[in-house]
Design a protein around this motif. Structure first.
Motif, PDB file in Angstrom:
ATOM      1  N   UNK A 125       0.842  -1.189   0.000  1.00  0.00           N
ATOM      2  CA  UNK A 125       0.000   0.000   0.000  1.00  0.00           C
ATOM      3  C   UNK A 125       0.882   1.245   0.000  1.00  0.00           C
ATOM      4  N   UNK A 126       0.964   1.895  -1.165  1.00  0.00           N
ATOM      5  CA  UNK A 126       1.743   3.117  -1.325  1.00  0.00           C
ATOM      6  C   UNK A 126       0.839   4.325  -1.526  1.00  0.00           C
ATOM      7  N   UNK A 127      -0.433   4.191  -1.237  1.00  0.00           N
ATOM      8  CA  UNK A 127      -1.411   5.212  -1.591  1.00  0.00           C
ATOM      9  C   UNK A 127      -1.211   6.509  -0.822  1.00  0.00           C
ATOM     10  N   UNK A 128      -1.698   7.604  -1.436  1.00  0.00           N
ATOM     11  CA  UNK A 128      -1.724   8.921  -0.803  1.00  0.00           C
ATOM     12  C   UNK A 128      -0.345   9.394  -0.395  1.00  0.00           C
ATOM     13  N   UNK A 129       0.559   9.409  -1.371  1.00  0.00           N
ATOM     14  CA  UNK A 129       1.883   9.997  -1.202  1.00  0.00           C
ATOM     15  C   UNK A 129       2.151  10.908  -2.389  1.00  0.00           C
ATOM     16  N   UNK A 130       3.412  11.214  -2.636  1.00  0.00           N
ATOM     17  CA  UNK A 130       3.783  12.052  -3.773  1.00  0.00           C
ATOM     18  C   UNK A 130       4.711  11.296  -4.722  1.00  0.00           C
ATOM     19  N   UNK A 131       4.473  10.024  -4.833  1.00  0.00           N
ATOM     20  CA  UNK A 131       5.290   9.192  -5.711  1.00  0.00           C
ATOM     21  C   UNK A 131       4.970   9.502  -7.163  1.00  0.00           C
ATOM     22  N   UNK A 132       5.926   9.303  -8.041  1.00  0.00           N
ATOM     23  CA  UNK A 132       5.734   9.689  -9.438  1.00  0.00           C
ATOM     24  C   UNK A 132       6.564   8.795 -10.341  1.00  0.00           C
ATOM     25  N   UNK A 133       6.529   9.105 -11.635  1.00  0.00           N
ATOM     26  CA  UNK A 133       7.308   8.353 -12.608  1.00  0.00           C
ATOM     27  C   UNK A 133       6.498   7.253 -13.266  1.00  0.00           C
ATOM     28  N   UNK A 134       7.136   6.511 -14.124  1.00  0.00           N
ATOM     29  CA  UNK A 134       6.507   5.418 -14.871  1.00  0.00           C
ATOM     30  C   UNK A 134       6.812   4.090 -14.199  1.00  0.00           C
ATOM     31  N   UNK A 135       5.908   3.146 -14.321  1.00  0.00           N
ATOM     32  CA  UNK A 135       6.147   1.803 -13.816  1.00  0.00           C
ATOM     33  C   UNK A 135       7.023   1.047 -14.811  1.00  0.00           C
ATOM     34  N   UNK A 136       7.914   0.218 -14.294  1.00  0.00           N
ATOM     35  CA  UNK A 136       8.792  -0.557 -15.156  1.00  0.00           C
ATOM     36  C   UNK A 136       7.976  -1.450 -16.083  1.00  0.00           C
ATOM     37  N   UNK A 137       8.423  -1.558 -17.322  1.00  0.00           N
ATOM     38  CA  UNK A 137       7.673  -2.321 -18.321  1.00  0.00           C
ATOM     39  C   UNK A 137       7.522  -3.791 -17.939  1.00  0.00           C
ATOM     40  N   UNK A 138       8.481  -4.323 -17.193  1.00  0.00           N
ATOM     41  CA  UNK A 138       8.430  -5.745 -16.878  1.00  0.00           C
ATOM     42  C   UNK A 138       7.734  -6.038 -15.555  1.00  0.00           C
ATOM     43  N   UNK A 139       7.041  -5.040 -14.980  1.00  0.00           N
ATOM     44  CA  UNK A 139       6.496  -5.235 -13.642  1.00  0.00           C
ATOM     45  C   UNK A 139       5.421  -6.313 -13.590  1.00  0.00           C
ATOM     46  N   UNK A 140       4.471  -6.288 -14.526  1.00  0.00           N
ATOM     47  CA  UNK A 140       3.375  -7.252 -14.505  1.00  0.00           C
ATOM     48  C   UNK A 140       3.343  -8.058 -15.796  1.00  0.00           C
ATOM     49  N   UNK A 141       3.154  -9.347 -15.692  1.00  0.00           N
ATOM     50  CA  UNK A 141       2.757 -10.162 -16.816  1.00  0.00           C
ATOM     51  C   UNK A 141       3.703 -10.234 -17.985  1.00  0.00           C
ATOM     52  N   UNK A 142       4.919  -9.822 -17.852  1.00  0.00           N
ATOM     53  CA  UNK A 142       5.872  -9.875 -18.967  1.00  0.00           C
ATOM     54  C   UNK A 142       6.513 -11.255 -19.005  1.00  0.00           C
ATOM     55  N   UNK A 143       6.834 -11.791 -20.190  1.00  0.00           N
ATOM     56  CA  UNK A 143       7.411 -13.141 -20.244  1.00  0.00           C
ATOM     57  C   UNK A 143       8.677 -13.288 -19.429  1.00  0.00           C
ATOM     58  N   UNK A 144       9.402 -12.195 -19.223  1.00  0.00           N
ATOM     59  CA  UNK A 144      10.656 -12.289 -18.482  1.00  0.00           C
ATOM     60  C   UNK A 144      10.470 -12.186 -16.975  1.00  0.00           C
ATOM     61  N   UNK A 145       9.237 -11.941 -16.517  1.00  0.00           N
ATOM     62  CA  UNK A 145       9.012 -11.829 -15.080  1.00  0.00           C
ATOM     63  C   UNK A 145       9.130 -13.205 -14.449  1.00  0.00           C
ATOM     64  N   UNK A 146       9.867 -13.291 -13.396  1.00  0.00           N
ATOM     65  CA  UNK A 146      10.009 -14.537 -12.667  1.00  0.00           C
ATOM     66  C   UNK A 146      10.284 -14.238 -11.210  1.00  0.00           C
TER      67      UNK A 146
END
Length: 682
Positions: A125-146
């Motif tokens: 739970x990182x909600x309600x902060x001032x975090x920013x930027x893009x999520x890494x492309x391999x974060x979810x469901x990518x064939x290289x995720x392990x």
């Protein structure tokens, strides 16, 4: 905990055990241990309440993240919500191996998305902060995720990064899905199969809703509201994905306040557990399916409980006005096209419609017309449309062309331009335009669209991509690939690609190659839609991005160039001296080209090597991390639930999207839509 854990636990000490804190932040537990833990908590809260007024009137300086928590390697539950913690999360905390709950919600953390090392994380739970930027492309469901890349994704139940300023797309794609072409499952893609709660609401995400959401077979809460998603609702949400797919067990589906288009599919009525669905504030047309209206949804939110059995309990119909986009709805007497979408958020009906002058005045104001580069283009408010420089009309006085290149326009392309029904050419190239390309343009017979060299984000809306005639889209010889004839690239090159004209051109014959959008060496080199160049440079025959080069690459290239320069210079000197001896003309002194100075571009650390630095307890610069809560589907909505000690700083992602975004956020603030709670996940 609603108190300063840093102070309570005496974690102001540095790594050597020396307490460097100010007297006000010294441990609350007295020197002689007079107060027990309960008294300490009470005392801390009283002190915070006493200082609440002072905090509202001055800049709040909260504690930094206690780095020594990183030494508690057996720590499983870490909940630090509502503590005004500032800065970034220490690397030592991210590396804790046994965390099950990580909740840093409602603080003042900054940075990018953090990557934890725990293999048993259940709540993030990182909600309600001032975090920013893009999520890494391999974060979810990518064939290289392990398990070696993001081990916690295999145990995660709750993922909440809402109320921040994350941007870009959600890194799930159909091309990198969980299933192979034959329908079998990638062995490395078993991540997020325990996921029940997925919340990215109140951010700056764009692009389409990924089809792979349908892979999360236990998903009960899906919250995507208040972003900039375009396109349609994926069928995988109500069909599931893969072989033997079943509808998702969704209880709550929040899609309101995006840029979604198309129609609301009746397949959503097949979701067996659905209790709440919000689709208002988008660009849906048509009607709410009657099968969905019969399910008595949204009863917890609606003031008129009887509306739960009517369609307006899900969304007000077209040509109506409502503050919240749902019942009570006020039907507008005149069908003038202004209220063309389901669930529009309008307090009042606009019965007189919009005339050309009002639309151009709005466009002028939103693009800071008084600051355009050429003063001869200045438009007077209320001036006849056809008399404005850069505007052309037909014989009937209807606007057909808007041509305003390289004038320094900044701001959005307003969707109200779609009410200029005779508009054929929209040329806004080489301006500082921001925001997104509105899908509303699909309602007019546009023929020429030029947005090259602007700063538009996101993607071309899918329903606009199938619009024929625009830049020749949908028109071409039969022997040309269908995917080139109908392509979003014909409108604008996607982010990370470019062409000399900022878009693709369909080949018109066997000998005509047309124009394609080519990838930049670095996908971040072309940051916007419609790039007509890359911000790459070429050194020694290799492309490098000017502003963001991998540190190792820079070192390697710099070393190669310097070595080549030194060797070349040495050879030149030797050759020069030999020539000077032969000529009997040897001179003293320095050559005017004595040295070679190589200016390397600015760099920032962009690899993950810092994860392996066992000696570093510095804050992880790439992330602003947050932690989780032990309850599932406890919603944070706007206006948000406030702590009694809240200092009044109600920052949201809209604070970073310009004046118009802030005004809309204030005008369209919602009531809380849900307080439902599902069973504990731990």
């Amino acid at each position: 905990m609603d108190f300063y854990v840093k102070s309570l636990l005496g974690l102001d000490a540095d790594e050597d055990g020396e307490d460097k804190s100010e007297s006000e932040e010294s441990p609350i537990v007295g020197e002689k241990g007079a107060r027990d833990l309960e008294d300490a908590v009470s005392f801390t809260k009283q002190r915070q309440r006493a200082n609440a007024v002072a905090r509202r009137e001055s800049v709040t300086v909260g504690p930094s993240f206690p780095t020594q928590l990183g030494k508690l390697e057996t720590l499983r539950f870490l909940s630090l919500s509502n503590n005004r913690i500032q800065g970034t999360i220490p690397l030592s905390v991210l590396k804790l191996p046994n965390l099950a709950i990580f909740d840093v919600s409602s603080n003042d953390l900054v940075g990018e998305f953090p990557h934890l090392k725990s293999e048993s994380l259940r709540i993030l739970d990182l909600s309600k902060n001032r975090l920013s930027g893009r999520l890494d492309e391999e974060l979810f469901g990518h064939p290289d995720v392990g398990r070696y890349t993001a081990p916690y994704l295999f145990t995660l139940v709750k993922f909440d990064i809402s109320h921040n300023a994350f941007e870009g797309t959600i890194p799930l794609s159909g091309t990198s899905g969980f299933y192979k072409p034959d329908g079998s499952r990638h062995l490395s893609e078993e991540s997020l199969q325990q996921l029940q709660y997925f919340d990215v609401g109140y951010n700056l995400f764009s692009g389409t809703i990924p089809n792979n959401i349908g892979n999360f077979q236990k998903l009960s809460g899906l919250f995507l509201e208040h972003n900039n998603f375009v396109g349609t609702i994926p069928k995988s949400i109500y069909r599931g994905s893969g072989r033997g797919a079943n509808p998702l067990p969704l209880v709550q589906l929040f899609l309101q306040q995006n840029q979604l288009s198309g129609t609301i599919h009746e397949g959503l009525a097949t979701l067996p557990n659905l209790k709440e669905i919000y689709v208002d504030g988008n660009k849906f047309t048509g009607k709410v399916p009657s099968s969905l209206c019969d399910l008595e949804l949204n009863g917890q939110f609606l003031e008129d409980k009887s509306a739960a059995s009517r369609c307006d309990g899900i969304s007000c119909p077209v040509n109506s006005a409502s503050r919240e986009g749902v019942a009570p709805c006020r039907r507008c007497p005149n069908d003038n096209g202004v209220h063309r979408y389901l669930g529009q958020h309008d307090n009042e009906c606009r019965d007189d419609g919009l005339n050309q002058e009002e639309i151009l005045d709005l466009f002028y104001n939103e693009t800071h017309g008084d600051e355009w580069n050429d003063a001869t283009y200045a438009w007077e408010i209320g001036e006849p449309a056809c008399e404005r420089k850069g505007v052309q009309c037909n014989g009937n006085g209807a606007v057909t062309n808007i041509t305003l290149p390289s004038l320094g326009l900044r701001g959005p392309i307003i969707p109200e331009l779609s009410y200029l029904t005779r508009l054929r050419t929209l040329d806004l190239r080489h301006n500082e335009l921001t925001g997104f390309l509105p899908s509303d343009l699909r309602f007019i017979n546009l023929e020429n669209l030029d947005i090259r060299g602007t700063r538009l984000s996101g993607v071309v809306p899918p329903l606009l991509c199938i619009k024929e005639q625009v830049n020749g889209n949908g028109v071409g010889p039969q022997d040309v690939d269908f995917n080139r004839i109908y392509s979003c690239d014909n409108f604008a090159c996607p982010r990370g690609t470019y062409s000399s004209i900022g878009r693709a051109i369909i080949p018109q014959g066997a000998d005509d190659p047309g124009v394609e959008c080519a990838p930049c060496f670095d996908s971040d080199a072309a940051l916007y839609l419609g790039s007509d160049k890359c911000t790459d440079v070429t050194i020694a025959g290799m492309q490098l991005r000017k502003e963001d080069i991998m540190q190792d690459a820079v070192k390697s290239i710099s070393a190669l160039v310097l070595v080549a320069g030194v060797v070349g210079y040495a050879l030149a000197k030797v050759k020069g001296r030999r020539r000077a001896v032969l000529d009997g003309n040897c001179r003293d002194g320095k050559d005017e080209h004595e040295g070679i100075i190589l200016s390397t571009p600015a760099r920032r650390l962009s690899d993950d090597s810092s994860f392996d630095d066992e000696d570093s307890d510095d804050s992880y610069e790439r992330s602003g991390n947050s932690f989780g809560s032990p309850r599932l589907l406890q919603r944070w909505m706007s206006p948000t639930t406030r702590s009694p000690l809240d200092d009044g700083d109600d920052w949201t992602a809209s604070d970073s999207v310009g004046d118009r975004g802030r005004r809309q956020a204030q005008e369209l603030r919602e009531f809380s839509r849900s307080r439902s709670v599902l069973p504990d996940v731990i």
